[in-house]
Write an enzyme that holds these catalytic residues in place. Structure first.
Site, mmCIF file in Angstrom:
data_model
loop_
_atom_site.group_PDB
_atom_site.id
_atom_site.type_symbol
_atom_site.label_atom_id
_atom_site.label_comp_id
_atom_site.label_asym_id
_atom_site.label_seq_id
_atom_site.Cartn_x
_atom_site.Cartn_y
_atom_site.Cartn_z
ATOM 1 N N ASP A 11 71.879 25.484 12.081
ATOM 2 C CA ASP A 11 71.177 25.034 13.287
ATOM 3 C C ASP A 11 70.586 26.271 13.950
ATOM 4 O OD1 ASP A 11 71.825 22.281 13.104
ATOM 5 O OD2 ASP A 11 73.834 22.698 13.856
ATOM 6 N N ASP A 130 70.272 10.878 14.366
ATOM 7 C CA ASP A 130 71.387 11.205 15.252
ATOM 8 C C ASP A 130 71.804 9.916 15.945
ATOM 9 O OD1 ASP A 130 71.054 13.907 14.600
ATOM 10 O OD2 ASP A 130 69.605 14.194 16.217
#
Length: 252
Positions: A11, A130
């Site tokens: 990330d 998500d």
């Protein structure tokens, strides 16, 4: 039987690898180029690189950083963050990515999945989702998990498949960073209802979590971040442990 895959995730925020809990409280986790090289050498099956603030800050994924990472690895490489057009994907593939991951942009304009699949082939189009459990339903979130939508997760994933997605990266926001295990029930439901591979993300904390996921045939691959970045689990040891527990693995 197809081998299961272990996928470290980088990330990226401001050129650095970061990790948080439930998508917040980010902390520095190291240099992405160095981490990528280590994971490739250790036998990771693939690498995912997500520029987590690209969509929020309305800027494109860092092409230069993608090139540096791609030069250091010899495994499939998926890049996501701020991708919203055929031109974006073309630039990333030219920079060394093998696949791209789209999320918020696909929700905003679902036809993008069709366009990218037709232009580049479904095999290199990953749709990342998500999801968070709200009022008894799994709901799709966008903008790095900041914004809930009206989309029900399972229905949206079916639409993604129909539009040409080649793979799904499913992140449980409720499990993300908690190290309490993957969202096996949801992931299994998704895997069994789709005909394309599903990558489980969110919640890995120990080797048994990977065994549980794969033994229940809940996913084709498992993605994790902090446990690898902070050397809590090594990829070679994890893969050997999985192999010893009758989970088919590619071992170096």
């Amino acid at each position: 039987m197809l081998t299961k895959r272990i996928i470290p995730c980088l990330d990226i925020k401001d050129g650095k690898t970061v990790k948080g809990v439930n998508f917040v409280e980010l902390r520095d986790a190291g240099d992405p180029v160095e981490l990528a090289k280590i994971y490739s050498n250790e036998g990771a099956d693939e690498l995912v690189f997500l520029d987590i603030t690209a969509t929020v800050e309305k800027r494109k994924t860092l092409i230069e950083l993608v090139e540096k990472v791609a030069a250091q690895i010899n495994i499939p490489f998926t890049v996501g963050g701020g991708i919203s057009s055929v031109e974006d994907v073309s630039a990333l593939l030219n920079a060394g990515a093998d696949k791209v991951s789209i999320n918020s942009s696909a929700v905003k304009r679902p036809e993008l999945i069709n366009e990218l699949s037709e232009e580049f082939g479904s095999q290199c189009i990953v749709v990342a989702v998500d999801t968070r459990y709200i009022n008894g339903e799994h709901i799709v979130h966008v903008r790095g998990g900041r914004t809930p939508t009206e989309l029900r997760t399972i229905q949206w994933l079916h639409e993604c498949q129909e539009r040409g997605a080649g793979e799904i990266l499913l992140t449980s926001m409720d499990h993300d960073g908690t190290k309490n295990g993957f969202a096996i029930e949801l992931t299994k439901e998704v895997s069994q209802s789709l005909n394309i591979p599903v990558i489980a993300s969110g919640g890995a904390g120990k080797e048994e979590h990977f065994i549980d996921l794969f033994k229940q045939n809940a996913a084709d691959a498992a993605l994790a971040a902090s446990i690898f970045h902070f050397k809590e689990i090594s990829i070679p040891h994890l893969k050997q442990h999985l192999q010893d527990n009758d989970v088919e693995m590619r071992i170096l």
